[in-house]
Design a protein around this motif. Structure first.
Motif, mmCIF file in Angstrom:
data_model
loop_
_atom_site.group_PDB
_atom_site.id
_atom_site.type_symbol
_atom_site.label_atom_id
_atom_site.label_comp_id
_atom_site.label_asym_id
_atom_site.label_seq_id
_atom_site.Cartn_x
_atom_site.Cartn_y
_atom_site.Cartn_z
ATOM 1 N N PRO A 67 0.813 -1.217 0.000
ATOM 2 C CA PRO A 67 0.000 0.000 0.000
ATOM 3 C C PRO A 67 0.849 1.271 0.000
ATOM 4 N N VAL A 117 3.777 1.663 -1.439
ATOM 5 C CA VAL A 117 4.277 1.857 -2.800
ATOM 6 C C VAL A 117 3.147 2.377 -3.695
ATOM 7 N N ILE A 118 1.940 1.882 -3.464
ATOM 8 C CA ILE A 118 0.773 2.361 -4.218
ATOM 9 C C ILE A 118 0.600 3.868 -4.026
ATOM 10 N N ALA A 119 0.757 4.319 -2.778
ATOM 11 C CA ALA A 119 0.620 5.750 -2.501
ATOM 12 C C ALA A 119 1.625 6.535 -3.334
ATOM 13 N N SER A 167 -3.724 10.316 -3.741
ATOM 14 C CA SER A 167 -3.023 9.053 -3.509
ATOM 15 C C SER A 167 -3.691 8.258 -2.398
ATOM 16 N N MET A 217 -4.137 4.113 -1.835
ATOM 17 C CA MET A 217 -3.401 3.528 -0.714
ATOM 18 C C MET A 217 -4.346 2.779 0.227
ATOM 19 N N ALA A 240 -5.607 -0.481 -1.087
ATOM 20 C CA ALA A 240 -4.634 -1.567 -0.920
ATOM 21 C C ALA A 240 -4.551 -1.994 0.540
ATOM 22 N N ALA A 286 6.641 3.765 1.722
ATOM 23 C CA ALA A 286 6.938 2.654 0.819
ATOM 24 C C ALA A 286 7.976 1.716 1.413
#
Lengths: 426, 426
Positions: free
Chosen positions: A166, A168-170, B212, B216, B219, B385
């Motif tokens: 999550p 990394v998704i951000a 974002s 996030m 996920a 991350a």
């Protein structure tokens, strides 16, 4: 008659398999679909973060020079000339003794160099104008998030091969990755062999057991990041097994078979490898469980012959298949994460070969404790459900004592290790 | 004008949210689909394991009594009267000085009470009959896996609420669970608010940032075991936000909004809760980041008002939403797993409130080390991350020193803790 096999050291066996590793191709997926996948390309900052000087708080943008004489018994008053919501920009340039109301995340107005938090101000109206007062001085840069202070433009934020969490998704969202380049999942074919295997839905009959390995391996393959394809359950029949394996090889990136690799009369895999013309890398590994683990290669494609025994099968997957999957996914930490821990209980069995004991790790008072779960007989399936680690007990000893320092491989972890072994690991 | 909010202790805030937890209903999925889900019912052994006395090796089933006088210089010979492949059963009853060839996993023939491994035997033919000889005695039960020795019939093997790992899958298959009863995933609605938010595909413009948080959170929701539903990105407009939230509530089990919970002029969530008639449990928590985290409840349905700041949003999800999801999934360890570790670096900032510092844990030489990643400014998105843990630094101190013992919450772990806090955790 009985084939004599020479056991290969675990380290050497893993090395031999790794020589046939290949890296997979990328494919684009949506940001939402990218969770749990592996980056095929470095994640690059397409802009600095923050993208502009901004306020991290709700408050007033001011010129710090105007606050020098502010004291608790000497408040200083500012005229509030504008207000900026997040996402808006002020058209004003801040002059002497002026303030602009600013929301969290909004861009600093021209002329301002500090932010006073709302809680530290007092607001009032006078002559149809808005004012606020403060009771302490602020320095240039106070409560300002500066452009690029987190991340300069163009920096590599996350390396290719990284598991997409999550967090990394951000980052991907922040940097405009509407589509994400992830590595295509390798297709792993799975064939279970053994005349004793029933389907899961069938009732038990004498002499038979239900096929659990292929389901277990499918889940292990998913956890490792691969796309498993179950290609069937075969009885011990040389011709049928040969045909199934030969045709399966054309459809997958790697092939796993379970069972049929011992030296018993119904173990046809050695014969099948011969007929295929496959290069058998090894057919015995100096480890328990999983000593009959066999790996062969045909035109660069790996065939994993895992034991039919559930625990041996499980270990064989994690030690030999997982790193091949992770290299395919571009990781530079393909092996299970290895940590060192204190052994929580005596393990009194003599250890001719390196043993991978199912265990549970716990962290208490800053110490990592690894405790074996259940008996460690090869056929004990229940302990697999509890274990979150393998305790690695190098061979050539009469056992281990509680308090000994041991290497431990973490099963449910996505971080990985660059190397699978410590020095002690033979 | 400015609402004064009283910060609630983290522990108390979590407690208040947990009072509204509900447990979800079960649904049947295939064994393959069950990986990564949560058991809705206990996993029961429908038969003993092993289901019959069986051989763990390839070898010969014998009567141990016949081996008493075997010695290296005095081999004893047995007539081999049958052979049993895995999955087959012998029709013979073993008599004096007789042996039956037996494969790994096959059922022990009537009359036998031990197995001799193939490697320890010598085979020969005489008068068209098969014989084998051994050079040492065996005891009753040697190399036999006894019926039920691993698992007696009817035992609870895995408790409901357990996360389904590959090991659990192996057990489910072994015990005939073709379909598995798992808890239906809770539906979490996600609404992002904030006029400053751009879509991920949009180019940056002054004053704006890309959305974002909702990706996030999606996920994070997936990782927690929930089914996220993104319901849109809203500008700061009271009426539109109200309508969207009111209609979203009817479609989901829980609702998360990001942004709009501060005390700024464009923070409409407090007003929306009021209009909905929702019971606000708290709107300020004594923690950093995430102090503005707000949780409300309407007819028992929870509305999580998370901060618009990515780090605060992330922490808010893990502390308040995740345990609610896990209780829904029947877990009795709903909170992030809490371990104790040694702080790897000084953390010199004064700590008026409990701080959740993004960190990385590592295990070396049996020690757990927790090291903060990057700056811990609330707007630093990159460190999210890298982090795999939150380092919990209780409030009321002037900072912490490397070497201090600290509580750590593991982010990427599925095990969980029963309680979210240590005694020190206020």
């Amino acid at each position: 008659m009985i084939e004599k096999r020479k056991p290969l050291a675990v380290k050497e066996a893993i090395n031999q398999v790794m020589e046939y590793s290949v890296v997979g191709k990328g494919e684009k997926v949506t940001l939402q679909e990218s969770y749990g996948r592996f980056l095929a390309e470095d994640l690059i900052a397409d802009h600095p973060v923050p993208p502009f000087d901004r306020s991290p708080y709700d408050g007033y943008a001011i010129r710090s020079i105007d606050t020098i004489h502010a004291q608790s018994d000497h408040p200083i008053e500012f005229e509030v000339i504008d207000e900026i919501g997040a996402g808006s920009v002020s058209d004003y340039t801040l002059g002497r003794m002026q303030a602009i109301r600013i929301m969290t995340g909004a861009q600093m107005p021209v002329g301002s160099d500090a932010v006073v938090m709302l809680e530290l101000t007092k607001m009032f109206q006078q002559d149809n104008k808005s004012f606020m007062s403060i009771k302490r001085p602020f320095k240039k840069g106070d409560n300002v998030s500066f452009k690029g202070e987190d991340t300069p433009e163009g920096s590599v934020l996350v390396k290719k091969g990284t598991y997409i969490t999550p967090g990394v998704i951000a980052l991907l969202a922040t940097f405009g990755y509407e589509k994400v380049s992830v590595v295509k999942k390798p297709k792993i074919g799975i064939i279970a062999t053994g005349s004793e295997l029933l389907n899961v839905g069938e009732p038990l009959v004498p002499g038979k057991i239900r096929n659990s390995n292929s389901y277990m391996i499918e889940a292990q393959a998913r956890r490792s990041g691969a796309a498993p394809v179950f290609l069937g359950k075969l009885v011990d029949d040389l011709e049928k097994c040969y045909d199934a394996i030969a045709s399966a090889l054309e459809k997958v990136d790697f092939l796993i078979t379970t069972g049929g690799v011992s030296v018993g009369d119904y173990d046809y895999l050695p014969e099948i490898y011969k007929r295929l013309g496959a290069n058998v890398l090894f057919n015995k590994v100096a480890m328990r469980p999983g000593s009959v683990t066999t790996v062969a290669e045909l035109n660069g494609k790996l065939l994993f012959g895992l034991s039919g025994n559930p625990s041996a099968c499980y270990v064989g997957f994690e030690l030999f298949v997982r790193p091949i999957v992770r290299i395919f996914l571009n990781s530079n930490h393909p092996h299970l994460q290895k940590v060192t821990a204190t052994l929580g209980e005596d393990f009194p069995k003599p250890n001719p070969f390196t043993r991978f004991v199912r265990g549970v790790i716990s962290m208490e008072n800053g110490q990592v404790l690894a405790t074996p779960v259940g008996l460690d007989k090869s056929n004990v399936v229940t302990s697999l459900a509890e274990a979150n680690a393998f305790i690695v007990l190098p061979g050539g000893t009469r056992g281990y004592k509680a308090g000994d320092t041991v290497d431990v491989l973490l099963i449910e972890d996505q971080t990985g290790s660059e190397q699978p072994w410590a020095e002690s690991f033979k």
